[in-house]
Design a protein around this motif. Sequence first.
Motif, PDB file in Angstrom:
ATOM      1  N   VAL A 200       3.370 -15.554  40.331  1.00 46.33           N
ATOM      2  CA  VAL A 200       3.610 -16.921  40.797  1.00 46.33           C
ATOM      3  C   VAL A 200       4.841 -17.456  40.080  1.00 46.33           C
ATOM      4  N   ASP A 201       5.858 -17.828  40.856  1.00 46.70           N
ATOM      5  CA  ASP A 201       7.068 -18.390  40.258  1.00 46.70           C
ATOM      6  C   ASP A 201       6.898 -19.871  39.925  1.00 46.70           C
ATOM      7  N   TYR A 202       6.330 -20.614  40.891  1.00 48.77           N
ATOM      8  CA  TYR A 202       6.113 -22.040  40.633  1.00 48.77           C
ATOM      9  C   TYR A 202       5.100 -22.586  41.630  1.00 48.77           C
ATOM     10  N   LEU A 203       4.596 -23.783  41.349  1.00 51.10           N
ATOM     11  CA  LEU A 203       3.671 -24.458  42.244  1.00 51.10           C
ATOM     12  C   LEU A 203       4.451 -25.289  43.249  1.00 51.10           C
ATOM     13  N   GLU A 204       4.067 -25.181  44.510  1.00 47.64           N
ATOM     14  CA  GLU A 204       4.735 -25.914  45.594  1.00 47.64           C
ATOM     15  C   GLU A 204       4.034 -27.257  45.795  1.00 47.64           C
ATOM     16  N   ASN A 205       4.798 -28.260  46.164  1.00 52.68           N
ATOM     17  CA  ASN A 205       4.202 -29.563  46.443  1.00 52.68           C
ATOM     18  C   ASN A 205       4.834 -30.200  47.671  1.00 52.68           C
ATOM     19  N   GLU A 206       4.058 -31.070  48.304  1.00 53.17           N
ATOM     20  CA  GLU A 206       4.553 -31.944  49.371  1.00 53.17           C
ATOM     21  C   GLU A 206       4.220 -33.363  48.944  1.00 53.17           C
ATOM     22  N   GLY A 207       5.230 -34.112  48.563  1.00 57.39           N
ATOM     23  CA  GLY A 207       4.982 -35.446  48.027  1.00 57.39           C
ATOM     24  C   GLY A 207       4.176 -35.347  46.744  1.00 57.39           C
ATOM     25  N   ASP A 208       3.068 -36.086  46.696  1.00 56.22           N
ATOM     26  CA  ASP A 208       2.265 -36.099  45.470  1.00 56.22           C
ATOM     27  C   ASP A 208       1.103 -35.113  45.524  1.00 56.22           C
ATOM     28  N   ARG A 209       1.121 -34.180  46.470  1.00 58.70           N
ATOM     29  CA  ARG A 209       0.054 -33.182  46.582  1.00 58.70           C
ATOM     30  C   ARG A 209       0.585 -31.781  46.300  1.00 58.70           C
ATOM     31  N   VAL A 210      -0.124 -31.051  45.444  1.00 60.93           N
ATOM     32  CA  VAL A 210       0.187 -29.633  45.224  1.00 60.93           C
ATOM     33  C   VAL A 210      -0.453 -28.845  46.357  1.00 60.93           C
ATOM     34  N   THR A 211       0.359 -28.053  47.045  1.00 65.18           N
ATOM     35  CA  THR A 211      -0.110 -27.380  48.267  1.00 65.18           C
ATOM     36  C   THR A 211      -0.273 -25.878  48.124  1.00 65.18           C
ATOM     37  N   GLY A 212       0.326 -25.300  47.073  1.00 69.27           N
ATOM     38  CA  GLY A 212       0.203 -23.860  46.944  1.00 69.27           C
ATOM     39  C   GLY A 212       1.051 -23.297  45.830  1.00 69.27           C
ATOM     40  N   ALA A 213       1.208 -21.982  45.866  1.00 66.95           N
ATOM     41  CA  ALA A 213       1.959 -21.251  44.843  1.00 66.95           C
ATOM     42  C   ALA A 213       3.035 -20.402  45.511  1.00 66.95           C
ATOM     43  N   ARG A 214       4.267 -20.586  45.069  1.00 72.86           N
ATOM     44  CA  ARG A 214       5.386 -19.780  45.576  1.00 72.86           C
ATOM     45  C   ARG A 214       5.480 -18.511  44.738  1.00 72.86           C
ATOM     46  N   LEU A 215       5.456 -17.367  45.391  1.00 73.61           N
ATOM     47  CA  LEU A 215       5.471 -16.080  44.704  1.00 73.61           C
ATOM     48  C   LEU A 215       6.890 -15.589  44.489  1.00 73.61           C
ATOM     49  N   SER A 216       7.048 -14.640  43.568  1.00 62.04           N
ATOM     50  CA  SER A 216       8.388 -14.141  43.234  1.00 62.04           C
ATOM     51  C   SER A 216       9.038 -13.424  44.402  1.00 62.04           C
ATOM     52  N   ASP A 217       8.223 -12.942  45.360  1.00 61.95           N
ATOM     53  CA  ASP A 217       8.801 -12.292  46.541  1.00 61.95           C
ATOM     54  C   ASP A 217       9.084 -13.271  47.675  1.00 61.95           C
ATOM     55  N   GLY A 218       8.910 -14.556  47.408  1.00 66.54           N
ATOM     56  CA  GLY A 218       9.231 -15.589  48.389  1.00 66.54           C
ATOM     57  C   GLY A 218       8.057 -16.076  49.206  1.00 66.54           C
ATOM     58  N   ARG A 219       6.949 -15.357  49.199  1.00 67.21           N
ATOM     59  CA  ARG A 219       5.783 -15.794  49.970  1.00 67.21           C
ATOM     60  C   ARG A 219       5.199 -17.084  49.389  1.00 67.21           C
ATOM     61  N   LEU A 220       4.509 -17.824  50.252  1.00 70.41           N
ATOM     62  CA  LEU A 220       3.809 -19.033  49.818  1.00 70.41           C
ATOM     63  C   LEU A 220       2.319 -18.867  50.097  1.00 70.41           C
ATOM     64  N   LEU A 221       1.502 -18.958  49.047  1.00 65.21           N
ATOM     65  CA  LEU A 221       0.053 -19.007  49.201  1.00 65.21           C
ATOM     66  C   LEU A 221      -0.375 -20.459  49.128  1.00 65.21           C
ATOM     67  N   THR A 222      -1.214 -20.889  50.065  1.00 68.42           N
ATOM     68  CA  THR A 222      -1.610 -22.289  50.098  1.00 68.42           C
ATOM     69  C   THR A 222      -3.110 -22.449  49.859  1.00 68.42           C
ATOM     70  N   GLY A 223      -3.523 -23.660  49.508  1.00 66.72           N
ATOM     71  CA  GLY A 223      -4.932 -23.966  49.325  1.00 66.72           C
ATOM     72  C   GLY A 223      -5.145 -25.468  49.358  1.00 66.72           C
ATOM     73  N   ASP A 224      -6.274 -25.881  49.934  1.00 68.95           N
ATOM     74  CA  ASP A 224      -6.640 -27.302  49.867  1.00 68.95           C
ATOM     75  C   ASP A 224      -6.748 -27.740  48.414  1.00 68.95           C
ATOM     76  N   VAL A 225      -7.312 -26.836  47.605  1.00 67.68           N
ATOM     77  CA  VAL A 225      -7.354 -27.039  46.164  1.00 67.68           C
ATOM     78  C   VAL A 225      -6.613 -25.889  45.500  1.00 67.68           C
ATOM     79  N   VAL A 226      -5.695 -26.204  44.613  1.00 64.88           N
ATOM     80  CA  VAL A 226      -5.019 -25.187  43.802  1.00 64.88           C
ATOM     81  C   VAL A 226      -5.604 -25.295  42.396  1.00 64.88           C
ATOM     82  N   LEU A 227      -6.316 -24.252  41.988  1.00 62.61           N
ATOM     83  CA  LEU A 227      -6.967 -24.235  40.676  1.00 62.61           C
ATOM     84  C   LEU A 227      -6.155 -23.310  39.769  1.00 62.61           C
ATOM     85  N   VAL A 228      -5.499 -23.886  38.796  1.00 62.25           N
ATOM     86  CA  VAL A 228      -4.681 -23.090  37.883  1.00 62.25           C
ATOM     87  C   VAL A 228      -5.518 -22.729  36.669  1.00 62.25           C
ATOM     88  N   ALA A 229      -5.805 -21.423  36.561  1.00 62.55           N
ATOM     89  CA  ALA A 229      -6.596 -20.877  35.455  1.00 62.55           C
ATOM     90  C   ALA A 229      -5.831 -19.704  34.870  1.00 62.55           C
TER      91      ALA A 229
END
Length: 473
Positions: A200-229
């Motif tokens: 995971v390169d960084y967390l993606e957001n739209e406005g004030d909501r975190v929407t997913g994780a941008r991967l080093s290969d450019g893909r975007l994984l999304t989730g209603d809830v992003v749980l960073v553990a």
Amino acid sequence: METIPSSILIVGSGVFGLSTAWAAAKRSHFAKTSITVVDDTANGEFPPDDCASVDSSRIIRADYADSHYTAFATEAQKEWRKQGDGDLGGQGRYTESGFVLTAYEPKGLKKAGTKSGMDYTKESWKNCVEVAARDGYSADRIKTLDNTKALNDCLGTDTYPGDWGYLNTLSGWADAGRGMKWLYERVKATGRVNFVNAKVDYLENEGDRVTGARLSDGRLLTGDVVLVAAGAWTGSLIDLRGRVEATGHVLGYIEISEEELALLSKQPVVLNLSSGLFIIPPQEKVLKVARHSFGYLNPITVHNGLPLSSSSERRPFVTSLPSTRRNRSLSRLPDEADEDLRHGLVKLSPIKGLEKRPWKGTRLCWYSDTKDGDWLVDWHPGWKGLFIATGDSGHGYKFLPLLGDKVLDCMQGQGGSLGDKWKWKSIDDETDGKERNGKFKGLITMDGSRGGDPGMVLEEELGKKSASRVAGL
């Protein structure tokens, strides 16, 4: 969390991430929720072998100065003690060897409001005695060791392991690597969890909501809830300066003979909270010695971490992050750590001369530390959809049987007294965890459980040469 999310993205497959995925997969509330776990593994095996929860052994104890953790760990121990082949504690994954906790009487004045190692040890003893009596155990299951002679008699040593301590026969240790493999197989067997091997390169957001994780290969994984553990790596994705940071803790392994194994395997775990040094009894012909200390700092610049809220721009900042096999090759421990671990072999082991042996292997184990030792398991106050589960300060593994359910409880606002302790906290010193004029000021975990010297920087310590050698121990 008012509604059940349609999808949960869990960043990290260590003890927090895997146990939460397991709990969510089993809960009827989440029957229609898709669950994805993403982590960066070297060989495709989850969790990666450099995460803190993967090792030969971890102490399993309810011995805490804070009664909330004593109670939580006591419940977890009931699960660890189940010894069926299909149980977490079965097939040698858990050994109730007993546990000696000790400390030295503090020298000099300690800072007001803080605990010494001896304070922690005595409060831990009181908590454990109270819980053991409540659960119907006989009083002799926890024995005080009122002086150095009593400690030596218990450990079979003739050294200076401590000034006061106690033996808790209700505690022990677990094979952490095998336990995590057991957990991964259980999670995978549910058929509910999608595992993604990627960085995971960084967390993606739209406005004030975190929407997913941008991967080093450019893909975007999304989730209603992003749980960073992400354990000690969490600070690379979210600005947690002043709240959570990574600290590195040393451990070493030496080879032992069959005769030495026969003796050492019958020893209790022993931990001196003043020095931080501890030894865990072996199952094979390798002995582990380690140090639960203030740890090493490793200041690194983060370029795209999530700021405190959507009103702030993403700007580079310096924080302490792990240094492991994935980002560097550490060929040796700093000299001070090498010598200190060897002191541990001298003072805490009944066998003479172990300290003169070469290391079979050494490692830095990276904790996700907080200032007060309380964890951070809460919704991020500055971002919608972002939940954080980290900051276990080196203790999370012993709670593995219950941890994921407790994280989900906190997520749903039902965390109880522990959930209250784990909430996002305000910072009382804005310089903690920050770099000022090129000098990094780390957090100092002041719960009384840490030995050694605070504030050591890994690169600086690696550059130092020790004045003394093993022969002078």
